[in-house]
Scaffold this active site. Structure first.
Site, PDB file in Angstrom:
ATOM      1  N   GLY A  10     -32.627  14.328 -37.798  1.00 47.54           N
ATOM      2  CA  GLY A  10     -32.252  15.626 -38.737  1.00 47.54           C
ATOM      3  C   GLY A  10     -30.590  15.592 -37.981  1.00 47.54           C
ATOM      4  CD  GLN A  14     -26.341  25.219 -42.029  1.00 47.38           C
ATOM      5  OE1 GLN A  14     -27.669  25.219 -42.025  1.00 47.38           O
ATOM      6  NE2 GLN A  14     -25.101  25.936 -42.182  1.00 47.38           N
ATOM      7  NE  ARG A  38     -29.546   9.468 -47.989  1.00 43.14           N
ATOM      8  CZ  ARG A  38     -29.880  10.846 -47.869  1.00 43.14           C
ATOM      9  NH1 ARG A  38     -30.099  11.457 -47.079  1.00 43.14           N
ATOM     10  NH2 ARG A  38     -31.796  10.853 -47.865  1.00 43.14           N
ATOM     11  CE1 TYR A 141     -37.928  25.069 -44.285  1.00 47.35           C
ATOM     12  CE2 TYR A 141     -37.502  26.996 -45.036  1.00 47.35           C
ATOM     13  CZ  TYR A 141     -37.505  25.872 -43.710  1.00 47.35           C
ATOM     14  OH  TYR A 141     -36.482  26.080 -42.638  1.00 47.35           O
ATOM     15  CE  LYS A 145     -39.302  24.477 -41.060  1.00 48.68           C
ATOM     16  NZ  LYS A 145     -38.576  23.494 -39.634  1.00 48.68           N
ATOM     17  CB  ILE A 171     -27.870  28.762 -39.909  1.00 49.69           C
ATOM     18  CG1 ILE A 171     -28.837  28.535 -39.213  1.00 49.69           C
ATOM     19  CG2 ILE A 171     -25.974  28.734 -38.477  1.00 49.69           C
ATOM     20  CD1 ILE A 171     -29.160  29.920 -37.977  1.00 49.69           C
TER      21      ILE A 171
HETATM   22  C1  AKB Z   1     -32.783  27.567 -45.846  1.00 52.68           C
HETATM   23  O1  AKB Z   1     -32.002  28.569 -46.398  1.00 52.68           O
HETATM   24  O2  AKB Z   1     -33.959  27.415 -47.077  1.00 52.68           O
HETATM   25  C2  AKB Z   1     -33.355  28.135 -44.527  1.00 52.68           C
HETATM   26  C3  AKB Z   1     -33.522  28.804 -44.207  1.00 52.68           C
HETATM   27  C4  AKB Z   1     -33.525  29.984 -44.077  1.00 52.68           C
HETATM   28  O3  AKB Z   1     -34.474  28.505 -43.436  1.00 52.68           O
HETATM   29  N1  AKB Z   1     -31.888  28.070 -44.760  1.00 52.68           N
END
Ligand code: AKB
Length: 315
Positions: A10, A14, A38, A141, A145, A171
């Site tokens: 990755g 960012q 990519r 997500y 995690k 971030i």
């Molecule tokens: C998101 O907004 O999904 C990420 C994170 C806080 O893991 N920047």
């Protein structure tokens, strides 16, 4: 003796793009191999096309290039993940399993896995959310995690694999653009403030989230990876914090430097995700175990972002 390689997945992302540059300047004697699915817009070092879903290709890269460390950053983030939950699960989990499996069966010595404040859900304590709070995320997500953190612990306990991880807040950096996250507004706002003097924010004015300046995040990432193994005591993932603010507070900081800046609020689906996350994080363990200390607060972050972006953005 072959030169040792640090591999980043990755690497066009960012954080990945900035981390690649930082690792190249910190370890000039090692090969820093940036990989992504990519081609990068501009390659200024070793780069390889690599799909984290292709275990054989990872295995070959690790063997051929004498890879000793992997920073596994490839993942789909919170907001984008909701568009295709099962695909997100596959990429985030299969990608991690491929890295962990190749690492344990090879000479890879250390793996970095980025977790996130997204591991917490609406039931978690909102202020100074503790390290060991219940993890009941509502995004795919976040679920990936939490599972990923537990698998990292499993690989550590069962196979002795040295996997290290932090729970990133949002971030904010001038070096790269985010994509698909809920905290992305805090980068977009600077670009729009400089380009057009206006920004329409997709969160409410008072939605408070934990945030961190990019340089601090990169330093934390390299510091935990370089820490003495005995100082890394948490094998799921460390809470990590620097500051917390709302869009309204960030806009007020920007106005101190760009007084004509105007912000409007039009919350969308990302507001619900943001409201399910903590407002601030207790990262005492990272501070006491491996000496974490941030350098940037909201004021220094705002000044630095505007100073760095202004010459790059044509008005
Ligand atoms: C998101 O907004 O999904 C990420 C994170 C806080 O893991 N920047």
């Amino acid at each position: 003796m072959d030169v040792e390689t640090i591999l980043i997945t990755g690497a066009n992302g960012q954080i990945g793009s900035v981390l690649t540059t930082a690792l190249r300047s910190k370890f000039p004697d090692k090969t820093i191999l940036a990989t992504d699915i990519r081609e990068p817009a501009k390659a200024d070092g070793d780069f390889m096309l690599l799909d984290v879903l292709d275990r054989e290709a990872i295995r070959k890269a690790v063997a051929d290039k004498n890879v000793r460390q992997i920073y596994h950053l490839a993942a789909i983030l919170s907001a984008k993940g909701e568009e295709a939950p099962l695909r997100t699960w596959d990429i985030n989990m299969e990608g991690l399993f491929n890295i962990l499996e190749v690492a344990r069966e090879s000479h890879v010595e250390r793996v970095f896995f980025p977790s996130s404040i997204a591991v917490f859900g609406p039931e978690a304590q909102k202020q100074h959310t503790p390290q060991n709070e219940n993890l009941t995320p509502r995004t795919v997500y976040g679920i990936s995690k939490v599972a990923g953190e537990n698998w990292c612990q499993y690989y550590h306990d069962r196979y002795g694999l040295d996997v290290r991880s932090v729970r990133y807040p949002g971030i904010i950096g001038h070096q790269s653009l985010p994509g698909g996250g809920t905290t992305d507004y805090a980068v977009e706002i600077f670009h729009e403030a400089i380009k057009t003097g206006k920004y329409e924010c997709f969160l409410h004015a008072d939605t408070c989230l934990p945030m961190m300046f990019m340089d601090d995040a990169i330093r934390a990432t390299i510091e935990i990876m370089e820490a003495d193994i005995h100082d890394v005591k948490i094998h799921t993932s460390y809470n990590l914090a620097a500051m917390s603010f709302t869009p309204e507070q960030l806009a007020a900081e920007i106005k101190k430097i760009l007084p004509a800046f105007e912000i409007q609020y039009k919350a969308d689906h990302r507001e619900k995700i943001a409201r399910s996350w903590p407002e601030s994080i207790d990262d005492q363990d990272a501070r006491s175990d491996w000496g974490w200390q941030e350098e940037y607060d909201i004021e220094l972050l705002t000044e630095t972002m505007i100073r760095e972006l202004q010459p790059k953005i044509s008005v």
